[in-house]
Design a protein around this motif. Structure first.
Motif, PDB file in Angstrom:
ATOM      1  N   ALA A  44     -10.951   0.466   8.699  1.00  0.00           N
ATOM      2  CA  ALA A  44     -10.895   1.877   9.092  1.00  0.00           C
ATOM      3  C   ALA A  44     -10.407   1.987  10.526  1.00  0.00           C
ATOM      4  O   ALA A  44     -10.639   1.086  11.339  1.00  0.00           O
ATOM      5  CB  ALA A  44     -12.277   2.511   8.953  1.00  0.00           C
ATOM      6  N   THR A 101      -4.427  -8.647   5.262  1.00  0.00           N
ATOM      7  CA  THR A 101      -3.900  -7.930   4.107  1.00  0.00           C
ATOM      8  C   THR A 101      -2.760  -8.692   3.420  1.00  0.00           C
ATOM      9  O   THR A 101      -2.597  -8.610   2.205  1.00  0.00           O
ATOM     10  CB  THR A 101      -3.400  -6.546   4.525  1.00  0.00           C
ATOM     11  OG1 THR A 101      -2.500  -6.681   5.638  1.00  0.00           O
ATOM     12  CG2 THR A 101      -4.562  -5.665   4.944  1.00  0.00           C
ATOM     13  N   ASP A 130       1.716   7.653  -5.987  1.00  0.00           N
ATOM     14  CA  ASP A 130       0.654   8.644  -6.153  1.00  0.00           C
ATOM     15  C   ASP A 130       1.112  10.023  -5.660  1.00  0.00           C
ATOM     16  O   ASP A 130       0.833  11.046  -6.294  1.00  0.00           O
ATOM     17  CB  ASP A 130      -0.602   8.215  -5.383  1.00  0.00           C
ATOM     18  CG  ASP A 130      -1.237   6.956  -5.947  1.00  0.00           C
ATOM     19  OD1 ASP A 130      -0.909   6.579  -7.091  1.00  0.00           O
ATOM     20  OD2 ASP A 130      -2.059   6.336  -5.235  1.00  0.00           O
ATOM     21  N   SER A 149      -5.860  10.868   3.713  1.00  0.00           N
ATOM     22  CA  SER A 149      -6.901  11.467   2.876  1.00  0.00           C
ATOM     23  C   SER A 149      -7.908  10.413   2.419  1.00  0.00           C
ATOM     24  O   SER A 149      -7.710   9.205   2.614  1.00  0.00           O
ATOM     25  CB  SER A 149      -6.269  12.123   1.645  1.00  0.00           C
ATOM     26  OG  SER A 149      -5.737  11.135   0.767  1.00  0.00           O
ATOM     27  N   GLU A 150      -8.955  10.866   1.769  1.00  0.00           N
ATOM     28  CA  GLU A 150      -9.967   9.937   1.247  1.00  0.00           C
ATOM     29  C   GLU A 150      -9.362   8.984   0.221  1.00  0.00           C
ATOM     30  O   GLU A 150      -9.637   7.781   0.233  1.00  0.00           O
ATOM     31  CB  GLU A 150     -11.115  10.722   0.620  1.00  0.00           C
ATOM     32  CG  GLU A 150     -12.269   9.854   0.142  1.00  0.00           C
ATOM     33  CD  GLU A 150     -13.433  10.660  -0.406  1.00  0.00           C
ATOM     34  OE1 GLU A 150     -14.313  10.053  -1.057  1.00  0.00           O
ATOM     35  OE2 GLU A 150     -13.465  11.880  -0.189  1.00  0.00           O
ATOM     36  N   ALA A 151      -8.494   9.518  -0.646  1.00  0.00           N
ATOM     37  CA  ALA A 151      -7.841   8.680  -1.661  1.00  0.00           C
ATOM     38  C   ALA A 151      -6.897   7.670  -1.015  1.00  0.00           C
ATOM     39  O   ALA A 151      -6.839   6.508  -1.413  1.00  0.00           O
ATOM     40  CB  ALA A 151      -7.078   9.558  -2.652  1.00  0.00           C
ATOM     41  N   SER A 173      -8.097   0.501   2.031  1.00  0.00           N
ATOM     42  CA  SER A 173      -9.298  -0.332   2.061  1.00  0.00           C
ATOM     43  C   SER A 173      -9.271  -1.406   0.975  1.00  0.00           C
ATOM     44  O   SER A 173      -9.634  -2.557   1.221  1.00  0.00           O
ATOM     45  CB  SER A 173     -10.541   0.556   1.892  1.00  0.00           C
ATOM     46  OG  SER A 173     -11.724  -0.223   1.834  1.00  0.00           O
ATOM     47  N   ASP A 174      -8.822  -1.030  -0.215  1.00  0.00           N
ATOM     48  CA  ASP A 174      -8.735  -1.982  -1.317  1.00  0.00           C
ATOM     49  C   ASP A 174      -7.774  -3.138  -1.004  1.00  0.00           C
ATOM     50  O   ASP A 174      -7.922  -4.245  -1.521  1.00  0.00           O
ATOM     51  CB  ASP A 174      -8.269  -1.283  -2.603  1.00  0.00           C
ATOM     52  CG  ASP A 174      -9.315  -0.332  -3.172  1.00  0.00           C
ATOM     53  OD1 ASP A 174     -10.494  -0.441  -2.765  1.00  0.00           O
ATOM     54  OD2 ASP A 174      -8.959   0.514  -4.012  1.00  0.00           O
ATOM     55  N   THR A 187       0.818  -1.215   0.000  1.00  0.00           N
ATOM     56  CA  THR A 187       0.000   0.000   0.000  1.00  0.00           C
ATOM     57  C   THR A 187       0.851   1.265   0.000  1.00  0.00           C
ATOM     58  O   THR A 187       0.566   2.219  -0.723  1.00  0.00           O
ATOM     59  CB  THR A 187      -0.947   0.030   1.209  1.00  0.00           C
ATOM     60  OG1 THR A 187      -0.207  -0.244   2.405  1.00  0.00           O
ATOM     61  CG2 THR A 187      -2.049  -0.994   1.061  1.00  0.00           C
ATOM     62  N   SER A 242      -7.098   6.474   2.059  1.00  0.00           N
ATOM     63  CA  SER A 242      -7.923   5.491   2.770  1.00  0.00           C
ATOM     64  C   SER A 242      -8.493   4.452   1.808  1.00  0.00           C
ATOM     65  O   SER A 242      -8.649   3.279   2.164  1.00  0.00           O
ATOM     66  CB  SER A 242      -9.067   6.196   3.506  1.00  0.00           C
ATOM     67  OG  SER A 242      -8.566   7.067   4.497  1.00  0.00           O
ATOM     68  N   GLN A 243      -8.785   4.872   0.575  1.00  0.00           N
ATOM     69  CA  GLN A 243      -9.317   3.946  -0.421  1.00  0.00           C
ATOM     70  C   GLN A 243      -8.264   2.922  -0.817  1.00  0.00           C
ATOM     71  O   GLN A 243      -8.571   1.723  -0.983  1.00  0.00           O
ATOM     72  CB  GLN A 243      -9.793   4.703  -1.652  1.00  0.00           C
ATOM     73  CG  GLN A 243     -10.539   3.840  -2.662  1.00  0.00           C
ATOM     74  CD  GLN A 243     -11.791   3.223  -2.071  1.00  0.00           C
ATOM     75  OE1 GLN A 243     -12.663   3.942  -1.576  1.00  0.00           O
ATOM     76  NE2 GLN A 243     -11.904   1.894  -2.104  1.00  0.00           N
ATOM     77  N   VAL A 244      -7.009   3.362  -0.986  1.00  0.00           N
ATOM     78  CA  VAL A 244      -5.919   2.438  -1.313  1.00  0.00           C
ATOM     79  C   VAL A 244      -5.772   1.400  -0.200  1.00  0.00           C
ATOM     80  O   VAL A 244      -5.631   0.198  -0.465  1.00  0.00           O
ATOM     81  CB  VAL A 244      -4.597   3.208  -1.496  1.00  0.00           C
ATOM     82  CG1 VAL A 244      -3.409   2.236  -1.609  1.00  0.00           C
ATOM     83  CG2 VAL A 244      -4.648   4.079  -2.750  1.00  0.00           C
TER      84      VAL A 244
END
Length: 268
Positions: free
Chosen positions: A267, A206, A66, A253-255, A261-262, A59, A257-259
């Motif tokens: 959370a 994970t 990014d 950030s939201e982005a 989560s994927d 991650t 957190s998405q990485v």
């Protein structure tokens, strides 16, 4: 006619002066947009060195790419190991800017040593899962199966977050394991399983997801007794705290957190 012409001119001058004043006022109050890829008003640049728990390798590698793409002129140098090993390295003067731990215990050690800037931010959670080779040669289906005679199980050492979680699960479930080896990081445990040196290993959810077809994951209900919380903070001795703060902001950030989560992280 000359008098009329003079009055008209005066009116024209007054209007022009009025318009100029309005335009000048607008010019002084219009906001100036910050350049793309910046934090605040200054362009980010330089290298930020991030020490992160081994379970964050996939991650954080993605998050670093990014971050660099969004902030031209920056570079993220990543160093992965067991959280306890990273704390030792930082305590001995290793030049880290950011520390991301797989548990709060190791972050607290660094904070108690006055080596954390401000307060750490929790950004993810993780739980254990049993990893076995795809063929599952020892027919493992539960945590109790790991304690059967002849089963070669590998765990993390107790000082490592995944090892501490294993200890907690053992005590809560009453299952006592006798590992053939105790590793210094969760990735080393996974390596023993994928190489066929072990029948099973206790790793994070994970890690199983990231390994794909190389292992088979076996969830067990006792894992919820030991939920690991991941904190991140700027190292107090950092020489680039602005860049460190920007990277932490990207992770939380939201982005970011998405990485996470994927990849299977929960959370905070």
């Amino acid at each position: 006619m000359r008098t009329l012409h003079l009055k008209t001119s005066i009116v024209g001058i007054s209007v022009a002066v009025g318009l100029a004043g309005v335009l000048a006022a607008c010019g002084t109050t219009a906001p100036t947009a910050a350049p793309s890829g910046t934090s605040g008003s200054a362009q980010l640049s330089g290298t930020v060195t991030v020490f992160a728990a081994a379970s964050l390798k996939a991650t954080f590698t993605q998050l670093a790419k990014d971050f660099e793409a969004k902030n031209p002129g920056t570079k993220v140098a990543l160093s992965f190991a067991g959280s306890s090993d990273l704390v030792t390295q930082i305590s001995q003067g290793a030049p880290a800017d950011v520390f991301a731990s797989a548990d709060t215990k190791n972050m607290t050690k660094l904070a108690d040593a006055k080596l954390v800037e401000g307060t750490a931010t929790n950004f993810a959670t993780n739980v254990l899962e049993i990893a076995v080779p795809p063929s599952n040669p020892a027919s493992i289906s539960s945590l109790a199966d790991l304690a059967k005679p002849g089963v070669k199980v590998v765990t993390c050492a107790s000082q490592v977050p995944c090892g501490a979680a294993t200890d907690t699960v053992e005590k809560a479930s009453g299952v006592s394991l006798t590992p053939v080896s105790e590793e210094s990081s969760v990735t080393d445990v996974l390596g023993k399983v994928t190489s066929g040196e072990a029948d099973a290993g206790l790793v994070y959810v994970t890690d199983v997801k990231g390994a794909g077809d190389n292992v088979k994951g076996i969830p067990f209900p006792e894992s919820d007794r030991a939920v690991n919380i991941y904190p991140i903070a700027t190292v107090g001795t950092s020489k680039n705290k602005e860049l460190a703060a920007a990277f932490i902001a990207a992770v939380t950030s939201e982005a970011g957190s998405q990485v996470l989560s994927d990849a299977g992280f929960g959370a905070p």
